[in-house]
Design an enzyme around this catalytic site. Sequence first.
Site, PDB file in Angstrom:
ATOM      1  N   LYS A  85       0.806  -1.225   0.000  1.00 13.56           N
ATOM      2  CA  LYS A  85       0.000   0.000   0.000  1.00 13.56           C
ATOM      3  C   LYS A  85       0.841   1.279   0.000  1.00 13.56           C
ATOM      4  CE  LYS A  85      -4.456  -1.584   1.614  1.00 13.56           C
ATOM      5  NZ  LYS A  85      -4.241  -3.007   1.981  1.00 13.56           N
ATOM      6  N   GLU A 107      -9.857   6.874   3.469  1.00 12.66           N
ATOM      7  CA  GLU A 107     -10.761   5.928   4.105  1.00 12.66           C
ATOM      8  C   GLU A 107      -9.927   4.715   4.498  1.00 12.66           C
ATOM      9  OE1 GLU A 107     -10.243   5.990   0.832  1.00 12.66           O
ATOM     10  OE2 GLU A 107      -9.664   3.878   0.648  1.00 12.66           O
ATOM     11  N   SER A 374       1.724  -9.787  -1.048  1.00 14.10           N
ATOM     12  CA  SER A 374       1.374  -8.376  -0.873  1.00 14.10           C
ATOM     13  C   SER A 374       1.721  -7.795   0.495  1.00 14.10           C
ATOM     14  CB  SER A 374      -0.111  -8.168  -1.171  1.00 14.10           C
ATOM     15  OG  SER A 374      -0.901  -9.038  -0.384  1.00 14.10           O
TER      16      SER A 374
END
Length: 393
Positions: A85, A107, A374
């Site tokens: 991310k 968010e 990930s």
Amino acid sequence: MNSKTYYGQFGGQFVSESLMNTLKELDLAYESAVKDTQFKEELQYYLRQYVGRETPLYYAKRLSEAYGTKIYLKREDLNHTGAHKINNVIGQILLAKRMGKKKVIAETGAGQHGVATATGAALFHMECTVFMGEEDMERQELNVMRMKLLGAKVVCVTSGSKTLKDATNEAIRAWAKMGEDAFYVIGSAVGPYPYPKIVKGFQSVISREAKQQFFQAEQRLPEAVIACVGGGSNSIGMFAEFISEKDVELIGVEAAGEGIETGRHAAAMAEGEVGVLHGMKSYLLQEPDGNIRLAYSISAGLDYPGVGPEHAYLKETGRASYVSVTDQEALDALMQLCRLEGIIPAVESAHAIAYAMKKAKTMTMGQAVIVCLSGRGDKDVHTISQYLKQQEN
Ligand SMILES: *Cc1c(COP(=O)(O)O)cnc(C)c1O
């Protein structure tokens, strides 16, 4: 309908009139930034010195030998903050800075994107507000504390199901009000155009590196690349450089939760219908009356009721295929990776590992897959131990 904002029939800009101009400015700013050498060098600098790129493409030897094909892991779990991310967050916040913004909003569901955004905001001295559902705040107390430590303000969202979907609605509403001042950092390859394009752009570094690293190791292309799909950012980043390589199979893995047949899952592609949510048209989990259905998965990062529009398009055109993996299969794969390789993956990433294991059984030792790992599983140890306890009973 402006076809430039669409991927086939998917995507678009389903937002209030007041945001249309903001989206246009954002698109122009992004297009000019990615052509600007200074911006590219700055992004490169932070990805290297701060995030820790490039991440290794690790040949998982014991895993490969156990399952009968070469399995390479793209180690996004080794990034600062523990997942992919941050690649996108650093890109978007640098873009915000370039646009002269002083505030960012975001968010978050499980809190991972919130933590990444709070991190980037601290780094670049921006005021940061994160919208999070009340229920998620209770479930993810540790991430709430992390965000506060990093100096972010966490706004508790009490509407609807009090989870990610509602936090996103609230963030979009706040953004429409703040307009000029604030930059909205979206955490996945979703939302109104140009966000899906921007997030893909910043996550493509995953496949740019992986393609080159794989070529160095094997002097060819892999048979397949595999990644888990929540909103679709690590997967679109993993696919990006391979989309034009028609011999490389692209496989996205959704969360089947307790099983597709139980209705308790997050497989928007398997079961979803086309609808509009969070400014985009895509596959969504919907009730017959058109209301959004609550998604479920053991991995908080995968329980989003929709999927990014480019994935919907890749599915419709047949370029990528989408499969699903249950909680149980993901947890089994997670245990295997721990024991065979000494890597505790995030439960999200374990979905991709689980499917790679199935896929490997249909392949030979001369062939190879790349799996996007990930994120790391430190955040999931509690969830995992609870699941294992339940199974013992
Ligand atoms: C958030 C998250 C995901 C899912 O998000 P995508 O946008 O689909 O990539 C997957 N893995 C990890 C580790 C995450 O934190």
